[in-house]
Scaffold this motif. Structure first.
Motif, PDB file in Angstrom:
ATOM      1  N   ALA A  16      13.887 -10.252  -2.724  1.00  0.00           N
ATOM      2  CA  ALA A  16      14.481  -9.446  -1.650  1.00  0.00           C
ATOM      3  C   ALA A  16      15.613  -8.573  -2.189  1.00  0.00           C
ATOM      4  CB  ALA A  16      14.989 -10.350  -0.539  1.00  0.00           C
ATOM      5  N   GLY A  19      14.277  -5.639  -3.909  1.00  0.00           N
ATOM      6  CA  GLY A  19      13.397  -4.780  -3.116  1.00  0.00           C
ATOM      7  C   GLY A  19      11.927  -4.984  -3.398  1.00  0.00           C
ATOM      8  N   ARG A  21       8.197  -6.801  -2.788  1.00  0.00           N
ATOM      9  CA  ARG A  21       7.403  -7.421  -1.734  1.00  0.00           C
ATOM     10  C   ARG A  21       7.201  -8.884  -2.081  1.00  0.00           C
ATOM     11  NH1 ARG A  21       5.181  -2.895  -3.310  1.00  0.00           N
ATOM     12  NH2 ARG A  21       3.561  -3.997  -4.424  1.00  0.00           N
ATOM     13  N   TYR A  37      13.110 -12.966   5.079  1.00  0.00           N
ATOM     14  CA  TYR A  37      13.361 -11.526   5.112  1.00  0.00           C
ATOM     15  C   TYR A  37      12.208 -10.840   5.838  1.00  0.00           C
ATOM     16  CZ  TYR A  37      16.748 -12.791   1.574  1.00  0.00           C
ATOM     17  OH  TYR A  37      17.797 -13.372   0.913  1.00  0.00           O
ATOM     18  N   GLU A  38      12.541  -9.911   6.706  1.00  0.00           N
ATOM     19  CA  GLU A  38      11.517  -9.198   7.471  1.00  0.00           C
ATOM     20  C   GLU A  38      10.610  -8.368   6.574  1.00  0.00           C
ATOM     21  OE1 GLU A  38      13.142  -6.990  10.739  1.00  0.00           O
ATOM     22  OE2 GLU A  38      14.184  -8.741  11.547  1.00  0.00           O
ATOM     23  N   THR A  39      11.077  -8.021   5.395  1.00  0.00           N
ATOM     24  CA  THR A  39      10.278  -7.211   4.472  1.00  0.00           C
ATOM     25  C   THR A  39       9.232  -8.044   3.733  1.00  0.00           C
ATOM     26  OG1 THR A  39      11.965  -7.509   2.763  1.00  0.00           O
ATOM     27  CG2 THR A  39      12.099  -5.506   4.105  1.00  0.00           C
ATOM     28  N   HIS A  40       9.302  -9.358   3.849  1.00  0.00           N
ATOM     29  CA  HIS A  40       8.342 -10.248   3.197  1.00  0.00           C
ATOM     30  C   HIS A  40       7.300 -10.727   4.194  1.00  0.00           C
ATOM     31  CE1 HIS A  40      11.525 -11.518  -0.031  1.00  0.00           C
ATOM     32  NE2 HIS A  40      11.051 -10.294  -0.224  1.00  0.00           N
ATOM     33  N   CYS A  78      -0.386  -7.800   0.693  1.00  0.00           N
ATOM     34  CA  CYS A  78       0.775  -7.415  -0.112  1.00  0.00           C
ATOM     35  C   CYS A  78       0.363  -6.451  -1.215  1.00  0.00           C
ATOM     36  CB  CYS A  78       1.414  -8.680  -0.688  1.00  0.00           C
ATOM     37  SG  CYS A  78       3.073  -8.445  -1.343  1.00  0.00           S
ATOM     38  N   SER A  81      -0.314  -2.885  -0.074  1.00  0.00           N
ATOM     39  CA  SER A  81       0.842  -2.072   0.336  1.00  0.00           C
ATOM     40  C   SER A  81       1.666  -1.614  -0.860  1.00  0.00           C
ATOM     41  CB  SER A  81       1.718  -2.880   1.305  1.00  0.00           C
ATOM     42  OG  SER A  81       2.324  -3.976   0.632  1.00  0.00           O
ATOM     43  N   ASP A  83       3.375   0.568  -3.675  1.00  0.00           N
ATOM     44  CA  ASP A  83       3.922   1.930  -3.618  1.00  0.00           C
ATOM     45  C   ASP A  83       3.138   2.889  -4.469  1.00  0.00           C
ATOM     46  OD1 ASP A  83       7.226   0.518  -3.691  1.00  0.00           O
ATOM     47  OD2 ASP A  83       5.926   0.902  -1.979  1.00  0.00           O
TER      48      ASP A  83
END
Length: 83
Positions: A16, A19, A21, A37-40, A78, A81, A83
């Motif tokens: 996290a 940054g 995933r 974490y909401e990003t995970h 994951c 998504s 980058d």
């Protein structure tokens, strides 16, 4: 690393902070609502947290409810998504 797969702990916090995933598998000790974490992608049974750091039936049931297929699907999501 492109992303992290594992349990609640130092490495998921590091992911996290960097940054990255992650797919995090949660037992029944503590909820991802508290330490996640909401990003995970947080895989959790939805059960309440017991707070007991020793192995217990509550936590075993929570982990048993998360299947290999659920983890595999989360990893696929994951990876998709990237980058």
């Amino acid at each position: 690393a492109k992303f992290f797969v594992g349990t609640d702990g130092g490495l998921h916090h590091a992911a996290a902070a960097l940054g990255k995933r992650a797919v995090v598998v949660w037992g029944g000790l503590v909820s991802p609502k508290i330490l996640g974490y909401e990003t995970h992608i947080n895989l959790h049974s939805g059960t309440s947290s017991c707070g007991n750091p020793k192995p217990c039936e509550h936590c075993k049931k929570a982990l048993d409810s998360i299947t290999v297929d659920m983890v595999r699907e989360a990893i696929t999501k994951c990876m998709a998504s990237q980058d």
